[in-house]
Scaffold this motif. Structure first.
Motif, PDB file in Angstrom:
ATOM      1  N   ILE A  55      38.423  58.638  53.931  1.00 33.03           N
ATOM      2  CA  ILE A  55      39.020  57.887  52.824  1.00 33.03           C
ATOM      3  C   ILE A  55      38.087  56.760  52.430  1.00 33.03           C
ATOM      4  CG2 ILE A  55      41.385  58.433  53.535  1.00 33.03           C
ATOM      5  CD1 ILE A  55      41.559  55.623  54.708  1.00 33.03           C
ATOM      6  N   ALA A  56      38.322  56.181  51.244  1.00 29.79           N
ATOM      7  CA  ALA A  56      37.493  55.075  50.757  1.00 29.79           C
ATOM      8  C   ALA A  56      37.899  53.777  51.429  1.00 29.79           C
ATOM      9  CB  ALA A  56      37.631  54.954  49.242  1.00 29.79           C
ATOM     10  N   ARG A  57      36.973  52.869  51.512  1.00 33.11           N
ATOM     11  CA  ARG A  57      37.269  51.558  52.080  1.00 33.11           C
ATOM     12  C   ARG A  57      38.223  50.786  51.170  1.00 33.11           C
ATOM     13  NH1 ARG A  57      33.970  48.977  55.917  1.00 33.11           N
ATOM     14  NH2 ARG A  57      32.313  50.285  56.803  1.00 33.11           N
ATOM     15  N   PRO A  58      39.121  50.020  51.726  1.00 35.16           N
ATOM     16  CA  PRO A  58      40.025  49.230  50.889  1.00 35.16           C
ATOM     17  C   PRO A  58      39.299  48.026  50.282  1.00 35.16           C
ATOM     18  CG  PRO A  58      40.444  48.778  53.207  1.00 35.16           C
ATOM     19  CD  PRO A  58      39.442  49.898  53.166  1.00 35.16           C
ATOM     20  N   LEU A  59      39.737  47.611  49.105  1.00 34.67           N
ATOM     21  CA  LEU A  59      39.162  46.449  48.430  1.00 34.67           C
ATOM     22  C   LEU A  59      39.834  45.200  48.963  1.00 34.67           C
ATOM     23  CD1 LEU A  59      37.367  45.249  46.199  1.00 34.67           C
ATOM     24  CD2 LEU A  59      39.264  45.607  44.604  1.00 34.67           C
ATOM     25  N   ASP A  60      39.089  44.387  49.708  1.00 33.16           N
ATOM     26  CA  ASP A  60      39.641  43.160  50.278  1.00 33.16           C
ATOM     27  C   ASP A  60      39.568  41.995  49.305  1.00 33.16           C
ATOM     28  OD1 ASP A  60      40.302  44.464  52.544  1.00 33.16           O
ATOM     29  OD2 ASP A  60      38.746  43.583  53.818  1.00 33.16           O
ATOM     30  N   SER A  61      38.463  41.865  48.577  1.00 36.63           N
ATOM     31  CA  SER A  61      38.331  40.742  47.637  1.00 36.63           C
ATOM     32  C   SER A  61      37.364  41.122  46.533  1.00 36.63           C
ATOM     33  CB  SER A  61      37.851  39.475  48.350  1.00 36.63           C
ATOM     34  OG  SER A  61      36.540  39.653  48.866  1.00 36.63           O
ATOM     35  N   LEU A  62      37.524  40.452  45.388  1.00 40.39           N
ATOM     36  CA  LEU A  62      36.660  40.646  44.218  1.00 40.39           C
ATOM     37  C   LEU A  62      36.606  39.334  43.454  1.00 40.39           C
ATOM     38  CD1 LEU A  62      36.572  43.597  41.734  1.00 40.39           C
ATOM     39  CD2 LEU A  62      36.874  41.294  40.846  1.00 40.39           C
ATOM     40  N   SER A  63      35.428  38.945  43.013  1.00 38.15           N
ATOM     41  CA  SER A  63      35.279  37.734  42.199  1.00 38.15           C
ATOM     42  C   SER A  63      34.235  37.985  41.122  1.00 38.15           C
ATOM     43  CB  SER A  63      34.876  36.533  43.067  1.00 38.15           C
ATOM     44  OG  SER A  63      33.602  36.733  43.650  1.00 38.15           O
ATOM     45  N   LEU A  64      34.484  37.463  39.917  1.00 40.41           N
ATOM     46  CA  LEU A  64      33.546  37.616  38.810  1.00 40.41           C
ATOM     47  C   LEU A  64      33.705  36.449  37.857  1.00 40.41           C
ATOM     48  CD1 LEU A  64      34.769  40.099  36.106  1.00 40.41           C
ATOM     49  CD2 LEU A  64      36.227  39.380  37.982  1.00 40.41           C
ATOM     50  N   ARG A  65      32.610  36.172  37.117  1.00 41.92           N
ATOM     51  CA  ARG A  65      32.624  35.143  36.072  1.00 41.92           C
ATOM     52  C   ARG A  65      32.983  35.844  34.768  1.00 41.92           C
ATOM     53  NH1 ARG A  65      29.902  30.238  36.525  1.00 41.92           N
ATOM     54  NH2 ARG A  65      30.545  28.808  34.863  1.00 41.92           N
ATOM     55  N   ALA A  66      34.290  35.843  34.442  1.00 43.24           N
ATOM     56  CA  ALA A  66      34.757  36.563  33.260  1.00 43.24           C
ATOM     57  C   ALA A  66      34.244  35.924  31.981  1.00 43.24           C
ATOM     58  CB  ALA A  66      36.283  36.605  33.249  1.00 43.24           C
TER      59      ALA A  66
ATOM     60  N   GLU B 146      34.579  52.112  40.859  1.00 41.57           N
ATOM     61  CA  GLU B 146      34.519  53.411  41.529  1.00 41.57           C
ATOM     62  C   GLU B 146      33.107  53.749  41.968  1.00 41.57           C
ATOM     63  OE1 GLU B 146      36.174  56.183  38.824  1.00 41.57           O
ATOM     64  OE2 GLU B 146      38.252  55.537  39.139  1.00 41.57           O
ATOM     65  N   ARG B 147      32.114  53.370  41.153  1.00 43.97           N
ATOM     66  CA  ARG B 147      30.731  53.624  41.539  1.00 43.97           C
ATOM     67  C   ARG B 147      30.335  52.813  42.766  1.00 43.97           C
ATOM     68  NH1 ARG B 147      28.836  52.846  36.903  1.00 43.97           N
ATOM     69  NH2 ARG B 147      28.122  50.703  37.195  1.00 43.97           N
ATOM     70  N   ALA B 148      30.985  51.674  42.998  1.00 45.35           N
ATOM     71  CA  ALA B 148      30.687  50.846  44.170  1.00 45.35           C
ATOM     72  C   ALA B 148      31.407  51.324  45.418  1.00 45.35           C
ATOM     73  CB  ALA B 148      31.047  49.392  43.889  1.00 45.35           C
ATOM     74  N   GLY B 149      32.318  52.324  45.283  1.00 43.94           N
ATOM     75  CA  GLY B 149      33.005  52.862  46.454  1.00 43.94           C
ATOM     76  C   GLY B 149      34.464  52.518  46.550  1.00 43.94           C
ATOM     77  N   VAL B 150      35.046  51.903  45.503  1.00 46.30           N
ATOM     78  CA  VAL B 150      36.468  51.557  45.514  1.00 46.30           C
ATOM     79  C   VAL B 150      37.281  52.787  45.128  1.00 46.30           C
ATOM     80  CG1 VAL B 150      38.222  50.023  44.550  1.00 46.30           C
ATOM     81  CG2 VAL B 150      35.898  49.185  44.920  1.00 46.30           C
ATOM     82  N   ALA B 151      38.405  52.969  45.780  1.00 48.52           N
ATOM     83  CA  ALA B 151      39.275  54.100  45.482  1.00 48.52           C
ATOM     84  C   ALA B 151      39.805  53.991  44.054  1.00 48.52           C
ATOM     85  CB  ALA B 151      40.430  54.153  46.473  1.00 48.52           C
ATOM     86  N   PRO B 152      40.026  55.114  43.356  1.00 46.50           N
ATOM     87  CA  PRO B 152      40.510  55.061  41.970  1.00 46.50           C
ATOM     88  C   PRO B 152      41.814  54.297  41.809  1.00 46.50           C
ATOM     89  CG  PRO B 152      39.697  57.250  42.494  1.00 46.50           C
ATOM     90  CD  PRO B 152      39.706  56.495  43.778  1.00 46.50           C
TER      91      PRO B 152
END
Length: 513
Positions: free
Chosen positions: A204-215, A161-167
């Motif tokens: 409105i907030a921008r939609p989240l197209d992709s996300l990647s992380l090293r879990a 959410e802090r990065a701008g993704v909708a809740p």
């Protein structure tokens, strides 16, 4: 002017009365050789001037005179000398810059600060002209590439959410990630690469197209938009967990030599502490060889991380070699030799934080009124202060002990025994094991006592000794299944080659294409 002894002197006359026609006398000592007055005539007196050469001639007056021609010649000579000695105006040869291609020249010209007449476009972009029209709505970037990180005490959803993704989308992403890995296992500082897409309207907030992380070190998670929903992709990364073995000579400094060989600073410090539990570090020689084995993991993607110290070895040029392995027994880890014997040295833990009110030795008893041997140390402490075990041991006795009041006696092995007296309440139970620093009771004033304090005694083979002068050594021996597992683990670590990993070995064996 009067000349005396080859020198010329000029005298100023005093005022002479007009019409007197007489002589004016100017007296001054030393004007003549006899010191008498010099008589001169006012009307007929003449001033005698000595010829002199004027180096700075004014060429604007007395034109054509002798002095004028001399001044003109001097001026001409100075001008000629200045011209003769002056520098030349010939061009200095220098390397010229290579000509720019047409494309680069246009770019440089548009950015250069130069007049418009020379082709510069600088001024055209600062002040709008009448041809400029205001846009009703400025277009936005189609996508945004961001990097967000999970902060200390932060959550996965909050970071999105802090990065701008909708809740709503942040909750959906959290649900997908939690299906592969509990969100609590995501460490603070974990970076997430986000791609936010184009939005239909600005409110409105921008939609989240992709996300990647090293879990995890061996797991990578990715989310990608497929239609109106997000899809999860799990990528398992091959990990080589072969321990890392580092060897080398001690040299002038064990620490510097081990660091130069590639051992991390924390690992070297742990290695030195392990050796110090068995031998004196000052006894090391330059020809001794250190042998360090560390936890080490290397991913197929190239990342590597180093863990704790597993094995501490020392091949001595003279003396007995050391092979130490950390092993846990009864919930406590300790360094054991290859034979399964553990050894630990140190000082006894202070049983209470209070100050010493009476030391070990002869003293006058405050209640009995005569001098006798004080077999322990008295610690001043408040009523109810926790009392800690000085070191590991087994409770030999706990209860009332006459003048000692409520007392706990702990046997530590090797003929070593400690006692804690005048307690208000006892926690330890007879026959139970206690660890160093564990609470065994509370300070009180039971028995022959003048106030709340702890009477602490230490016995060695039944003889009371000064607790402040004792340095203890504890030994433990592995046996049974613990000894079998210890030797098996030690054998597997000693089989590790220095600096070798299985991924590196596989790369060497892989045939060329």
């Amino acid at each position: 002017m009067n000349k005396t002894r080859g020198q010329s002197r000029l005298y100023q006359f005093t005022s002479i009365e007009p019409g007197s026609g007489g002589a004016a006398v100017l007296s001054r000592p030393g004007l003549s050789g006899r010191g008498g007055p010099v008589r001169t005539f006012g009307a007929r007196s003449t001033e005698i001037r000595q010829p002199r050469i004027d180096l700075v001639v004014d060429l604007g007056v007395r034109i054509g005179s002798r002095e004028w021609f001399r001044g003109a010649a001097t001026c001409l000579s100075l001008c000629t000398a200045a011209w003769w000695l002056g520098p030349t105006f010939d061009p200095i040869p220098a390397a010229a810059a290579a000509p720019l291609p047409e494309r680069q020249w246009k770019e440089a010209r548009s950015l250069g600060i130069a007049p418009l007449a020379l082709g510069a476009d600088t001024g055209r972009r600062f002040v709008p002209t009448a041809a400029v029209q205001t846009l009703i709505d400025t277009p936005e970037r189609p996508t945004l590439q961001l990097v967000a990180a999970i902060g200390e005490g932060d959550g996965f959803v909050r970071a999105l959410e802090r990065a701008g993704v909708a809740p709503a989308e942040a909750d959906e992403a959290a649900r997908l990630i939690a299906s592969a890995l509990p969100l609590e296992q995501l460490k603070p500082g974990t970076a997430m690469n986000l791609t936010l897409g184009r939005r239909a309207t600005r409110n409105i907030a921008r939609p989240l197209d992709s996300l990647s992380l090293r879990a995890r070190f061996d797991l990578k998670l990715s989310l990608k938009r497929s239609g109106k929903s997000l899809a999860l992709t799990k990528t398992v990364i091959a990990i080589d967990d072969t321990p890392l073995r580092i060897q080398g000579f001690v040299g002038d400094s064990l620490y510097r030599s081990a660091r130069a060989a590639g051992a991390p600073a924390r690992a070297v410090e742990a290695y030195i502490r392990a050796l110090a539990s068995q031998i004196g570090i000052e006894s090391l020689a330059a020809d001794d060889r250190f042998d360090i084995i560390l936890e080490h993991r290397r991913a197929a993607t190239g990342e590597a991380e180093t863990g704790k110290l597993l094995f501490a070895g020392l091949d001595r040029a003279s003396g007995k070699d050391l092979q130490l392995l950390e092993w846990g027994e009864d919930g406590r880890t300790q360094w054991y030799e290859a034979s399964g014997v553990g050894r630990e040295t140190g000082l006894l833990t202070r049983p209470v934080p209070g100050m010493v009110s009476s030391n070990f030795g002869m003293r006058r008893h405050p209640i009995l009124g005569y001098s006798r041997m004080h077999k322990g140390m008295d610690f001043r402490a408040g009523y109810g202060t926790p009392i800690l075990a000085a070191t590991d041991g087994r409770v030999a006795a706990a209860g009332w002990a006459g003048g000692y009041g409520q007392q706990v006696r702990i046997a530590h092995g090797g003929g070593l025994l400690t006692s804690y007296s005048h307690m208000s309440r006892i926690v330890a139970k007879p026959g139970s094991k206690v660890r160093q620093g564990e609470v065994i009771g509370y300070v009180g004033s039971t028995g022959l006592s003048t106030g709340p304090h702890l009477h602490y005694e230490l016995y060695k083979d039944g003889v009371a000794v000064n607790p402040a002068s004792v340095k203890f050594v504890t030994r433990s021996q592995l046996s049974g299944e613990d000894l079998t597992g210890f030797r098996s683990r030690l054998k597997s670590l000693l089989a590790v080659k220095p600096g070798a990993t299985r991924l590196a070995d596989k790369a060497k064996k892989k045939p060329k294409a």
